[in-house]
Scaffold this motif. Structure first.
Motif, PDB file in Angstrom:
ATOM      1  N   PHE A  39      13.178  -4.878  -3.161  1.00  0.00           N
ATOM      2  CA  PHE A  39      12.808  -5.736  -2.033  1.00  0.00           C
ATOM      3  C   PHE A  39      11.944  -4.932  -1.077  1.00  0.00           C
ATOM      4  CE2 PHE A  39      14.039  -8.820   1.424  1.00  0.00           C
ATOM      5  CZ  PHE A  39      13.439  -9.905   0.805  1.00  0.00           C
ATOM      6  N   THR A  40      10.722  -4.637  -1.502  1.00  0.00           N
ATOM      7  CA  THR A  40       9.804  -3.816  -0.723  1.00  0.00           C
ATOM      8  C   THR A  40       9.141  -4.653   0.371  1.00  0.00           C
ATOM      9  OG1 THR A  40       7.974  -4.314  -2.216  1.00  0.00           O
ATOM     10  CG2 THR A  40       9.346  -2.401  -2.757  1.00  0.00           C
ATOM     11  N   ASP A  41       8.370  -3.954   1.239  1.00  0.00           N
ATOM     12  CA  ASP A  41       7.650  -4.661   2.292  1.00  0.00           C
ATOM     13  C   ASP A  41       6.656  -5.659   1.698  1.00  0.00           C
ATOM     14  OD1 ASP A  41       8.957  -3.419   4.370  1.00  0.00           O
ATOM     15  OD2 ASP A  41       7.508  -1.789   4.529  1.00  0.00           O
ATOM     16  N   ASP A  42       5.995  -5.268   0.610  1.00  0.00           N
ATOM     17  CA  ASP A  42       5.036  -6.183  -0.011  1.00  0.00           C
ATOM     18  C   ASP A  42       5.730  -7.442  -0.517  1.00  0.00           C
ATOM     19  OD1 ASP A  42       2.871  -4.576   0.479  1.00  0.00           O
ATOM     20  OD2 ASP A  42       2.948  -3.559  -1.455  1.00  0.00           O
ATOM     21  N   VAL A  43       6.914  -7.278  -1.092  1.00  0.00           N
ATOM     22  CA  VAL A  43       7.660  -8.445  -1.568  1.00  0.00           C
ATOM     23  C   VAL A  43       8.052  -9.327  -0.391  1.00  0.00           C
ATOM     24  CG1 VAL A  43       9.797  -9.193  -2.684  1.00  0.00           C
ATOM     25  CG2 VAL A  43       8.500  -7.291  -3.652  1.00  0.00           C
ATOM     26  N   LYS A  44       8.470  -8.715   0.706  1.00  0.00           N
ATOM     27  CA  LYS A  44       8.839  -9.487   1.896  1.00  0.00           C
ATOM     28  C   LYS A  44       7.646 -10.292   2.402  1.00  0.00           C
ATOM     29  CE  LYS A  44      12.309  -6.140   3.506  1.00  0.00           C
ATOM     30  NZ  LYS A  44      12.640  -5.180   4.573  1.00  0.00           N
ATOM     31  N   TRP A  45       6.459  -9.663   2.418  1.00  0.00           N
ATOM     32  CA  TRP A  45       5.285 -10.378   2.891  1.00  0.00           C
ATOM     33  C   TRP A  45       4.929 -11.517   1.949  1.00  0.00           C
ATOM     34  CZ3 TRP A  45       3.316 -10.688   7.451  1.00  0.00           C
ATOM     35  CH2 TRP A  45       3.462  -9.637   8.360  1.00  0.00           C
ATOM     36  N   ARG A  76       0.487  -2.039  11.978  1.00  0.00           N
ATOM     37  CA  ARG A  76       1.899  -1.648  12.026  1.00  0.00           C
ATOM     38  C   ARG A  76       2.848  -2.832  11.858  1.00  0.00           C
ATOM     39  NH1 ARG A  76       2.529   1.978  17.179  1.00  0.00           N
ATOM     40  NH2 ARG A  76       0.406   1.266  17.614  1.00  0.00           N
ATOM     41  N   LEU A  77       2.305  -4.036  11.875  1.00  0.00           N
ATOM     42  CA  LEU A  77       3.158  -5.196  11.604  1.00  0.00           C
ATOM     43  C   LEU A  77       3.559  -5.264  10.140  1.00  0.00           C
ATOM     44  CD1 LEU A  77       1.638  -8.185  13.615  1.00  0.00           C
ATOM     45  CD2 LEU A  77       3.614  -6.784  14.184  1.00  0.00           C
ATOM     46  N   ARG A  78       2.850  -4.536   9.268  1.00  0.00           N
ATOM     47  CA  ARG A  78       3.144  -4.615   7.838  1.00  0.00           C
ATOM     48  C   ARG A  78       4.595  -4.274   7.554  1.00  0.00           C
ATOM     49  NH1 ARG A  78       0.714  -5.046   3.155  1.00  0.00           N
ATOM     50  NH2 ARG A  78      -1.356  -5.077   4.107  1.00  0.00           N
ATOM     51  N   GLY A  79       5.143  -3.292   8.254  1.00  0.00           N
ATOM     52  CA  GLY A  79       6.533  -2.922   8.036  1.00  0.00           C
ATOM     53  C   GLY A  79       7.516  -3.767   8.808  1.00  0.00           C
ATOM     54  N   ARG A  80       7.020  -4.795   9.524  1.00  0.00           N
ATOM     55  CA  ARG A  80       7.891  -5.631  10.354  1.00  0.00           C
ATOM     56  C   ARG A  80       7.915  -7.072   9.868  1.00  0.00           C
ATOM     57  NH1 ARG A  80       8.557  -2.854  15.229  1.00  0.00           N
ATOM     58  NH2 ARG A  80       8.054  -0.685  14.852  1.00  0.00           N
ATOM     59  N   GLY A  81       7.649  -7.271   8.574  1.00  0.00           N
ATOM     60  CA  GLY A  81       7.601  -8.642   8.065  1.00  0.00           C
ATOM     61  C   GLY A  81       8.839  -9.443   8.375  1.00  0.00           C
TER      62      GLY A  81
END
Length: 225
Positions: A39-45, A76-81
């Motif tokens: 469940f990575t950041d890319d998956v969350k996005w 920096r929003l990328r890690g705050r999905g």
């Protein structure tokens, strides 16, 4: 002469030949277990984009393009999905040019605030017009009497720009402390007190509240003697 190897012995009379070991039965037919997905950041996005597209009725490709524009402005929003709801994400992605224009004004109104970090903590900031931000900052300075660095408080607790929240929490802190100190002096060192005050006020008044108020009256009386 070399003797030939002895021939195998015939089985004993009445005895059965040795049996092969039983074979393990095949597993029952059915769906194969799926491999776990990180469940990575890319998956969350990806999930957020899919949910935003479903909520607005837009196609995923257009939402994804808008999100790419948002992340180019605010990397920096990328890690705050997880902190962005589908509705917020969809609205930002739908008007990237408007967001870029607002960001310039917001940064000018808050020159000492890390706007990107503040927006990650409180995404509502991204929807405020620069003039509104300046007005809210001025209102915060009036409410936080005794605070010498209001922008510093905004940087650590961006919801200070939510004037209704700030007024309510400041009043609650004054009620709980009740020692005459300006609320701004309390908050400047620990802006998180505002959030705690909001949470405490969601609970019904109890004996603890009464004890705090009584303690404040006693202390003020002792100081006056």
């Amino acid at each position: 002469m070399c003797s030939s190897p002895p021939s195998p012995r015939p089985p004993c009379a009445g005895g059965a030949p040795p049996r092969a070991p039983p074979r393990t039965p095949p597993p029952p037919a059915g769906p194969r277990p799926q491999e776990s997905v990180a469940f990575t950041d890319d998956v969350k996005w990806q999930l957020a984009i899919r949910a935003a597209a479903a909520e607005t009725g837009a196609d995923e490709a257009s939402v994804a393009a808008g999100v790419a524009g948002v992340l180019a402005l605010l990397p920096r929003l990328r890690g705050r999905g997880g902190s962005l709801t589908q509705g917020v994400l969809a609205r930002l992605a739908a008007d990237v040019d408007g967001l870029a224009e607002r960001l310039v004004g917001i940064k000018a109104a808050l020159p000492r605030v890390d706007v990107e970090e503040a927006a990650a903590a409180w995404p509502a900031l991204l929807f405020l017009e620069p003039g509104d931000v300046a007005a809210r900052l001025s209102a915060a300075a009036g409410i936080l009497e005794g605070c010498a660095d209001v922008q510093g408080v905004v940087g650590r607790c961006p919801r200070v720009l939510d004037t209704g929240f700030l007024r309510h929490s400041a009043r609650e802190l004054t009620r709980l402390w009740g020692d005459g100190r300006p609320v701004g002096a309390l908050v400047e060192g620990s802006p998180g007190l505002l959030l705690l005050a909001e949470d405490m006020n969601k609970e019904p008044r109890n004996d603890y509240d009464d004890l705090v108020e009584e303690s404040g009256r006693v202390n003020r009386g002792a100081a006056g003697d």
